[in-house]
Structure formats: C-alpha cells, structure tokens
Design a protein around this motif. Structure first.
Motif, PDB file in Angstrom:
ATOM      1  N   VAL A 585       0.826  -1.206   0.000  1.00 38.16           N
ATOM      2  CA  VAL A 585       0.000   0.000   0.000  1.00 38.16           C
ATOM      3  C   VAL A 585       0.866   1.263   0.000  1.00 38.16           C
ATOM      4  CG1 VAL A 585      -1.777   1.279   1.248  1.00 38.16           C
ATOM      5  CG2 VAL A 585      -1.869  -1.209   1.192  1.00 38.16           C
ATOM      6  N   LEU A 586       1.947   1.239   0.759  1.00 38.57           N
ATOM      7  CA  LEU A 586       2.706   2.475   0.978  1.00 38.57           C
ATOM      8  C   LEU A 586       3.757   2.778  -0.083  1.00 38.57           C
ATOM      9  CD1 LEU A 586       3.244   2.481   4.845  1.00 38.57           C
ATOM     10  CD2 LEU A 586       1.355   3.403   3.508  1.00 38.57           C
ATOM     11  N   TYR A 587       4.307   1.750  -0.681  1.00 36.06           N
ATOM     12  CA  TYR A 587       5.385   1.990  -1.649  1.00 36.06           C
ATOM     13  C   TYR A 587       5.003   1.489  -3.026  1.00 36.06           C
ATOM     14  CZ  TYR A 587       8.758   2.559   2.213  1.00 36.06           C
ATOM     15  OH  TYR A 587       9.433   2.971   3.315  1.00 36.06           O
ATOM     16  N   ASP A 588       5.499   2.192  -4.042  1.00 40.69           N
ATOM     17  CA  ASP A 588       5.442   1.587  -5.362  1.00 40.69           C
ATOM     18  C   ASP A 588       6.626   0.653  -5.514  1.00 40.69           C
ATOM     19  OD1 ASP A 588       3.146   2.741  -6.145  1.00 40.69           O
ATOM     20  OD2 ASP A 588       4.118   4.566  -6.880  1.00 40.69           O
ATOM     21  N   ASN A 589       7.694   0.999  -4.816  1.00 41.36           N
ATOM     22  CA  ASN A 589       8.894   0.195  -4.910  1.00 41.36           C
ATOM     23  C   ASN A 589       9.615   0.352  -3.588  1.00 41.36           C
ATOM     24  OD1 ASN A 589      11.436  -0.768  -5.296  1.00 41.36           O
ATOM     25  ND2 ASN A 589      11.986   0.702  -6.916  1.00 41.36           N
ATOM     26  N   ILE A 590       9.872  -0.759  -2.905  1.00 41.80           N
ATOM     27  CA  ILE A 590      10.370  -0.599  -1.546  1.00 41.80           C
ATOM     28  C   ILE A 590      11.814  -0.097  -1.513  1.00 41.80           C
ATOM     29  CG2 ILE A 590       8.898  -2.571  -0.950  1.00 41.80           C
ATOM     30  CD1 ILE A 590      11.405  -3.653   0.522  1.00 41.80           C
ATOM     31  N   GLY A 591      12.458  -0.096  -2.669  1.00 34.71           N
ATOM     32  CA  GLY A 591      13.787   0.495  -2.769  1.00 34.71           C
ATOM     33  C   GLY A 591      13.786   1.973  -2.368  1.00 34.71           C
ATOM     34  N   GLU A 592      12.582   2.593  -2.436  1.00 37.15           N
ATOM     35  CA  GLU A 592      12.491   4.003  -2.030  1.00 37.15           C
ATOM     36  C   GLU A 592      12.800   4.174  -0.541  1.00 37.15           C
ATOM     37  OE1 GLU A 592       8.412   5.115  -2.748  1.00 37.15           O
ATOM     38  OE2 GLU A 592       8.509   4.297  -4.775  1.00 37.15           O
ATOM     39  N   GLY A 593      12.475   3.149   0.240  1.00 39.10           N
ATOM     40  CA  GLY A 593      12.547   3.328   1.681  1.00 39.10           C
ATOM     41  C   GLY A 593      13.764   2.695   2.335  1.00 39.10           C
ATOM     42  N   PHE A 594      14.452   1.829   1.620  1.00 34.17           N
ATOM     43  CA  PHE A 594      15.522   1.062   2.258  1.00 34.17           C
ATOM     44  C   PHE A 594      16.794   1.034   1.423  1.00 34.17           C
ATOM     45  CE2 PHE A 594      11.665  -0.860   3.965  1.00 34.17           C
ATOM     46  CZ  PHE A 594      11.973  -0.958   5.315  1.00 34.17           C
ATOM     47  N   THR A 595      17.911   0.885   2.120  1.00 38.72           N
ATOM     48  CA  THR A 595      19.115   0.433   1.429  1.00 38.72           C
ATOM     49  C   THR A 595      19.159  -1.069   1.635  1.00 38.72           C
ATOM     50  OG1 THR A 595      20.443   0.573   3.423  1.00 38.72           O
ATOM     51  CG2 THR A 595      20.306   2.560   2.053  1.00 38.72           C
ATOM     52  N   ALA A 596      20.061  -1.753   0.950  1.00 33.74           N
ATOM     53  CA  ALA A 596      20.153  -3.203   1.131  1.00 33.74           C
ATOM     54  C   ALA A 596      20.419  -3.514   2.605  1.00 33.74           C
ATOM     55  CB  ALA A 596      21.256  -3.778   0.248  1.00 33.74           C
ATOM     56  N   LEU A 597      21.330  -2.785   3.193  1.00 33.97           N
ATOM     57  CA  LEU A 597      21.701  -3.072   4.575  1.00 33.97           C
ATOM     58  C   LEU A 597      20.554  -2.798   5.549  1.00 33.97           C
ATOM     59  CD1 LEU A 597      23.773  -3.963   6.588  1.00 33.97           C
ATOM     60  CD2 LEU A 597      24.723  -1.656   6.614  1.00 33.97           C
ATOM     61  N   SER A 598      19.893  -1.642   5.399  1.00 33.03           N
ATOM     62  CA  SER A 598      18.803  -1.354   6.330  1.00 33.03           C
ATOM     63  C   SER A 598      17.652  -2.327   6.100  1.00 33.03           C
ATOM     64  CB  SER A 598      18.338   0.097   6.200  1.00 33.03           C
ATOM     65  OG  SER A 598      17.666   0.295   4.977  1.00 33.03           O
ATOM     66  N   GLY A 599      17.484  -2.765   4.860  1.00 33.51           N
ATOM     67  CA  GLY A 599      16.452  -3.751   4.563  1.00 33.51           C
ATOM     68  C   GLY A 599      16.750  -5.064   5.268  1.00 33.51           C
ATOM     69  N   TYR A 600      18.013  -5.446   5.263  1.00 33.51           N
ATOM     70  CA  TYR A 600      18.400  -6.702   5.910  1.00 33.51           C
ATOM     71  C   TYR A 600      18.185  -6.602   7.417  1.00 33.51           C
ATOM     72  CZ  TYR A 600      20.817 -11.108   6.467  1.00 33.51           C
ATOM     73  OH  TYR A 600      21.101 -12.414   6.750  1.00 33.51           O
ATOM     74  N   SER A 601      18.552  -5.440   7.958  1.00 30.15           N
ATOM     75  CA  SER A 601      18.359  -5.219   9.381  1.00 30.15           C
ATOM     76  C   SER A 601      16.866  -5.273   9.737  1.00 30.15           C
ATOM     77  CB  SER A 601      18.966  -3.859   9.749  1.00 30.15           C
ATOM     78  OG  SER A 601      18.528  -3.437  11.000  1.00 30.15           O
ATOM     79  N   PHE A 602      16.050  -4.672   8.879  1.00 21.78           N
ATOM     80  CA  PHE A 602      14.604  -4.711   9.049  1.00 21.78           C
ATOM     81  C   PHE A 602      14.111  -6.162   9.042  1.00 21.78           C
ATOM     82  CE2 PHE A 602      10.410  -4.959   7.064  1.00 21.78           C
ATOM     83  CZ  PHE A 602       9.667  -4.122   7.870  1.00 21.78           C
ATOM     84  N   LEU A 603      14.640  -6.929   8.099  1.00 27.15           N
ATOM     85  CA  LEU A 603      14.253  -8.335   7.979  1.00 27.15           C
ATOM     86  C   LEU A 603      14.593  -9.089   9.262  1.00 27.15           C
ATOM     87  CD1 LEU A 603      13.326 -10.765   6.274  1.00 27.15           C
ATOM     88  CD2 LEU A 603      15.661 -10.974   5.452  1.00 27.15           C
ATOM     89  N   ILE A 604      15.805  -8.941   9.734  1.00 23.72           N
ATOM     90  CA  ILE A 604      16.235  -9.656  10.937  1.00 23.72           C
ATOM     91  C   ILE A 604      15.361  -9.270  12.124  1.00 23.72           C
ATOM     92  CG2 ILE A 604      18.141 -10.007  12.575  1.00 23.72           C
ATOM     93  CD1 ILE A 604      18.522 -11.186   9.789  1.00 23.72           C
TER      94      ILE A 604
END
Ligand code: GDP
Ligand code: MG
Length: 689
Positions: A585-604
């Motif tokens: 709902v919030l993103y067209d592309n989640i790359g807008e909100g994360f870097t690879a590293l912050s995305g990984y941290s979010f995942l963990i």
C-alpha cells in the motif's frame, strides 16, 4: 452415537488413519508428539459414528500434558471401542500399551499398521496368534496405502454396536499381584464404574498419583507385594507386562533378518561428520529453491500478469474510472485492497513450493533425523533435542509449533522452547524474506537461506544464554527419539499438507490482511492538512505517517527509522504477511525506503521480534501465566533489537566507516552477547550436574 477412539504409540499412524477414515485433514508429521489434543470427526459414510484421534502414548501412566489428555479421553469419555493402532515394525513396544488398553474394560480392536514396511522388510506377522493372545480381533492395515482400513473400521463399528459393555480379555499378572489387584478392587467405593474397576485397581496398585487421590489408601496391600518382589509396584507391573510380551512375541512375528533399507540410509544421513553438512545443504536448497529460483520465478510471473502495475490494478482502475466511481473508492480498491492483498497473494507460489518441500521432508522421515542430529549438537550447549521438534513444526506455522512444546516434560525446557520457537521463519515470514531478497538484493542466493540459519543461531544462542541463568538452570532431560522407517510419501499426503497450509495463507489474505489493508489505506490517505481533515496528496501528511513518526525513532539505530517501516513492523504483529501488505500500500517500490543493509536489518528484526497475535496467544495458553508470556515477548523483542543493532551498525562501520554513538552501543551489545555465551553457568546449574 457411537464413539471409536484411536489409541496407540506416538508416530504409529493414528492421525493418518483418522484422516483416511473421516476425510479430514489433520497434521501428520513423521515424529512423535505431533497431535497434542484429542480431535473428533465423523466416520465417512456413517452419520452416527465419531472417530477420535488422540495424542500418542506409550503407556497409561502419563508423564506429559498431552499424554494425560489421551488417558482421560479413554477413561472418562467412554468410547465404545478402542481402535489400537500398532506400528508393525515395532511390535514389542506397541504391544506394551495394548496390554494396558485391554484392562480399561472397553472392547479393543487391534490394527497392525505400516504393514507395507513390515512386508518390505520381509517380516511376517501372525494375526491369529496375536488375536488369541490379546483376546481381540486383529487386522493388518496400511494407513498410508489405504489397505485394510475399511474392513477394520467396519469391524470396529460392528463391535461397538453389538458388544456394548462386554470387556475384552486381559492378560493376568503373577498370582500375588493379581490377588492384590483383586483386594484393591474390592475396596473401591460402590459407585465406582464397574467397567473400569480393574483399570482403577491396577493404577492404584501402581501408585498412580492422579488416580489414587480419589480412592482409599491401599498402601499396606501394595507394600506387601513390593517386599516380596523387592521392587516398587510400578516396576513390578511394567516388568510383568514386558515378560508377557516377550513370552509370546516369537509366535506373533517372524523376522526375516534382512537389514532394513532405512538403516542403510541412516548410516549416511546421521553420520557423525556428514549429518550437519547434509542438513545445512538440504535446508539451503529448500529456501533457495522456494524463495529465489523456482518459487521466485513463479511469483514474478503472477506478479507481472496479475498483481503488478499492468495487471489487475490497471484493469480495475480503468473499469472504475469508466463507470465514474468516486475517486476515494477507486483509490481504496486499487491502492488499498489490490495493492495490499495482492502483495501478499503474489507470494503464494513461493509458499506452495516451500510447503511441498517441507511436507516431503517431514513425511519421508528425514525431519525426525534432524531432531536426532540436533540433539547431539544441542546437548553440547545444555539443551535437549526435544526442543527441536517444535522448531520443525514452527517452520510451517508458529502456533502448532508452540503447541507441540507440550511434549516436553521439564517445565524449564518447555518454557525456553516456547520463547525461542518463533525465531524460526514460519510460512508467513517467507514473503517478507522473499520481498527483501528480491527487491533489495536482486535475488541474491544467500539472503533467504541466511534467514533460516539466523533463526537457528538465535535459538541456539538464546538457549545457551537462558540456560546459564538461575531460572532456567537444571539438568537436561534425556531425549529418546525413535527414528521411524523412511518411506516415500504419497502424492496425496504431500498435496494435502501443502494445500492445508497454503490455503490458510490465502484465507488470511482474504480476511485479516484485507481488513488491515483497508485500514492502512484509510490511515495513509487521510489526514490533517492546512487545518482541515480530508484526503491528503502526500502520504507524509497522513494520520499513519503521523502515528509512525511517533515511534520510528526507536528503529533509527537499526537503520530503518522511517514511519513506513515502523508501521509495517507494528502491523506485522497482526500477521507477519501484513508487512508485505503494508509495503504494497505504501510503496510503489520498496527500494524508495531502504538500502540493502537497512532492509536486511529490518528483515532480521521482524524475523526475531514478537510473533503475530495468534502465536502470542498460543504462548499465553502454553505458558499459562501472564508473567511468563510478557517475559517471552520482551525477550524476543529485546533479542531482535540487539541483533539488528549489532548487524546494522557493525556492517555500516565496515562499509562506510560511520562511527556514531550507536556504533558504541553495537559494540557493547556484541561484547555482552559474547560474555553471556561464554560466562560460567549459574550456581544451581553446576550443583546439579
Ligand atoms: P501419529 O503420531 O500416530 O498420529 O502418526 P501420524 O499419522 O502422524 O503418522 C506418522 C508417520 O507414519 C507419517 O509420516 C505417516 O506418513 C507414516 N505412516 C502412517 N501410516 C503408515 C503406513 O501404513 N505405512 C507407512 N509406510 N507409513 C505410514
Ligand atoms: Mg497424530
């Protein structure tokens, strides 16, 4: 109404037979302790016959909560017939229970299951001999192949209809024991159920605490016998039962002496050096195939065709605009429902592929080897391999995973297992893993498997840390795991298990996720802007952004301090899939909100933190204490926070050289973690060893 109870040792095929007889779809896993509650269902084609599937038991002297469930059902619910399922590859142990079932006073029918394996091994079972010895009709069946099942069920129904109240023959103990049982029997108060008299008397003789409490004290009679045999009463009974079985087993079964295929496979798979690498390779393969390659490709296909920009949402938008639908409704349907639910549904292929593999591995017998292999590893760290079973179950869904901790007798180990089980990525977390892996890592091969292994490391290290505290210290309880024979799972059983789990995923998308998507859409589309409430152009002005902005600071040190990530994490507590829904709902592309590293941290963080409400409810039920539930949830969140912090900050330092106060905290966390792992165990722990 007629009631038939399926009773037998763990993993002898009760649930499989239950599914076959009732057409239902209960969880069949190839290890002990899958069924922890009594389940009832109607026999196919018979309106008035109820079949009950019970947890597996080795005897009528229960030690664990789920064994108590089974015994109480047999004695208190008064089934008309007990259908005793017997694993034909392990007659001695299974017949031990049979001797006890025959004493309850309810007619018993024996079904020798797994006859396909017995035949493959070249063994022969003599049904007539068994029938004669145990005084009940005996059938050969294979619940897996469906052979003999109908005949057996028919006989059970017939017996229930004609034989009400006529107890089966039971074997006799030595004279001294028999007369003690008779004495006790005579002492039982008048109201005692005639049918169960012998059962109660035997249990009182064994000093069964749960039964004895309600009856007169018979200590003197028991002590007399104990003195004679110089043994305690429970052992006397057990010993005589085994002697009886040993005396007749050779007439009941002829062994071929061939080395079973299973043992040959096990010599490789459970080999000291090969077992862990093989396990790692298999799980790596499973996640790699289901998230990245096979499942990923299929998901991409349906995303492109259906849920993507050019698919359903475009069609819907065009249609809605052409009928002059209100702008807000169009937005709700397209940007809210289709985007949110669609995002979750687009992962269905990955879910299906994962569940096909898991069901196959479980059903063929490999997963129970894992518990066995893990026991050796866990033991080094002061944990019991029994804790691994809930974790295996939890790979599908955390709720049954947490429930299967009931098979653990030791209360500390049980609590520890409940706290750590949901660290393993369940099916609902898979979309989150897949999303991060594909959107931020370009489908890198290691991302998905690493989520699984981080889960395992989190469990093991939590185990070590907790075990060293005073509360959790204590001896490791012994773990005897029987390894079932390998078999090729049938298409039907794998399909059933996969369907069942995938369908519940789809159902959730259509219910909770649908509602949550509407809510997220509303909160992210409306807000106060220049003094008035209404639909906002920029999401940053929405209510959701406002709320998210209150809490996102917490996640700043972990690298994902945006309101979107904060909202997703929070809504992930409703159901983990919802994280993907929120991003849809919030993103067209989640790359807008994360870097690879912050995305990984979010995942963990989201893999390890408190699970969804359903799983938290299960924790509450199994812990049976608000205090422990809170502790579990706090521990999970705390552990997740520290892990993400350390991974993010240290990787950031390595990548960019950024050194801030958070980096200092990351080092402190790391040092504390290493200290907790290596420190000396609490006193009590040493004293008991
Ligand atoms: P429960 O613990 O007694 O409920 O046992 P389950 O129904 O969960 O079955 C345990 C395992 O035995 C599963 O992997 C089944 O596929 C397997 N199984 C059940 N019946 C048969 C059978 O007749 N033959 C073979 N080869 N396997 C069976
Ligand atoms: Mg079962």
């Amino acid at each position: 109404m007629i009631k038939i109870a399926l009773a037998g040792n763990p993993n002898c095929g009760k649930t499989m037979l239950f599914n076959e007889l009732t057409g239902s779809n209960q969880y069949v896993g190839n290890w002990a302790g899958v069924t922890v509650e009594a389940k009832e269902g109607k026999l196919k084609g018979e309106q008035d016959v109820i079949i009950a599937d019970l947890p597996g038991i080795y005897s009528l002297s229960p030690y664990t909560p789920e064994e108590v469930v089974a015994r109480n059902y047999l004695v208190n619910e008064e089934p008309d017939v007990i259908l005793n399922i017997i694993d034909g590859t392990n007659l001695e142990r299974n017949l031990y229970l049979t001797t006890q079932l025959c004493e309850i006073g309810i007619p018993v029918i024996m079904a020798i299951n797994m006859i396909d394996i017995v035949k493959r091994n070249g063994d022969i079972i003599n049904l007539d001999e068994i029938s004669e010895h145990f005084g009940c009709t005996c059938f050969e069946i294979s619940a897996l192949k469906g052979t003999g099942v109908k005949k057996c069920a028919k006989k059970a129904v017939e017996l229930a209809r004609t034989n009400k109240g006529i107890p089966p023959i039971h074997h006799s103990f030595d004279d001294r024991v028999e007369s003690a049982i008779h004495f006790i029997s005579a002492l039982l108060p008048d109201g005692t159920d005639m049918l169960h008299k012998r059962y109660y008397a035997t249990k009182i003789f064994e000093r069964d605490e749960l039964v004895s409490a309600d009856f007169p004290d018979c200590g003197d009679i028991i002590k007399d016998v104990e003195r004679y045999y110089d043994d305690d009463s429970e052992s006397i009974i057990a010993d005589q039962r085994y002697r009886y079985i040993t005396s007749c087993i050779d007439e009941c079964r002829i062994k071929s002496g061939k080395i079973p295929v299973s043992d040959k496979i096990d010599s490789i798979v459970t080999n000291k050096y090969l077992s862990l690498p093989i396990f790692a390779a298999i799980m790596f393969g499973v996640y790699y195939l289901s998230v990245t390659t096979l499942g990923g490709t299929l998901s991409e296909l349906i995303t492109d065709r259906i849920f993507g920009e050019t698919g359903l949402s475009l069609v819907a938008e065009n249609l809605l605009v052409s009928v002059n639908c209100a702008a807000w409704l169009t937005s709700l349907i397209v940007n809210g429902i289709i985007a949110g639910v669609g995002a979750v549904l687009s992962f269905v292929p990955q879910i299906i592929v994962l569940f096909i593999f898991l069901s196959f591995l479980e059903d063929c017998g490999y997963m129970s080897r894992i518990a066995f292999i893990m026991d050796k590893l866990f033991r080094k760290f002061g944990l019991s391999g029994k804790s691994f079973i809930p974790i295996l179950v939890g790979t599908g869904c955390g709720v049954p995973g947490i429930m299967s901790s009931r098979t653990i007798e030791n209360v500390n180990e049980r609590r520890m297992t409940i706290i750590t089980t949901t660290f393993i990525p369940c099916g609902a977390k898979l979309p989150v893993i897949a999303l991060i892996a594909s959107a931020l890592f370009n489908g890198a091969w290691w991302v998905a498997p690493s989520a699984y292994f981080i889960g395992i490391v989190a469990i093991i290290s939590s185990g070590i840390i907790l075990k060293k505290t005073k509360i959790f210290s204590g001896d490791i309880s012994p773990f005897v795991m029987e390894l079932p024979s390998y078999h090729m799972p049938t298409f039907k059983s794998v399909a059933r298990a996969t369907w069942d789990r995938s369908w519940s995923y789809v159902k959730k998308a259509g219910t909770i996720i649908l509602l949550a998507s509407c809510a997220v859409w509303f909160l992210s589309s409306f807000g106060f802007y220049s003094g008035s409430f209404g639909m906002v152009q920029k999401m940053d002005n929405s209510i959701l952004a406002y709320l998210g902005n209150r809490i996102d600071i917490i996640f700043e040190p972990l690298g994902f301090g945006t309101w979107q990530a904060a909202v997703a994490t929070l809504l992930g507590l409703i159901a983990k899939e919802e994280i993907v829904g929120v991003f849809g709902v919030l993103y067209d592309n989640i790359g807008e909100g994360f870097t690879a590293l912050s995305g990984y941290s979010f995942l963990i963080f989201n893999l390890l933190c408190a699970p969804c409400v359903a799983a938290m409810g299960a924790i509450r039920r199994e812990m049976n204490s608000a205090k422990w539930t809170l502790f579990a949830i706090f521990y999970q969140c705390f552990f997740a926070y520290c892990t993400s912090l350390a991974i993010y900050q240290l990787a950031l330092l390595f990548e960019t050289g950024a050194f801030t106060i958070s980096t200092v905290f990351a080092f402190i966390v790391l040092a504390a973690f290493i200290f907790m792992l290596l420190r000396k165990p609490a006193k009590q722990y040493i004293a008991k060893r």
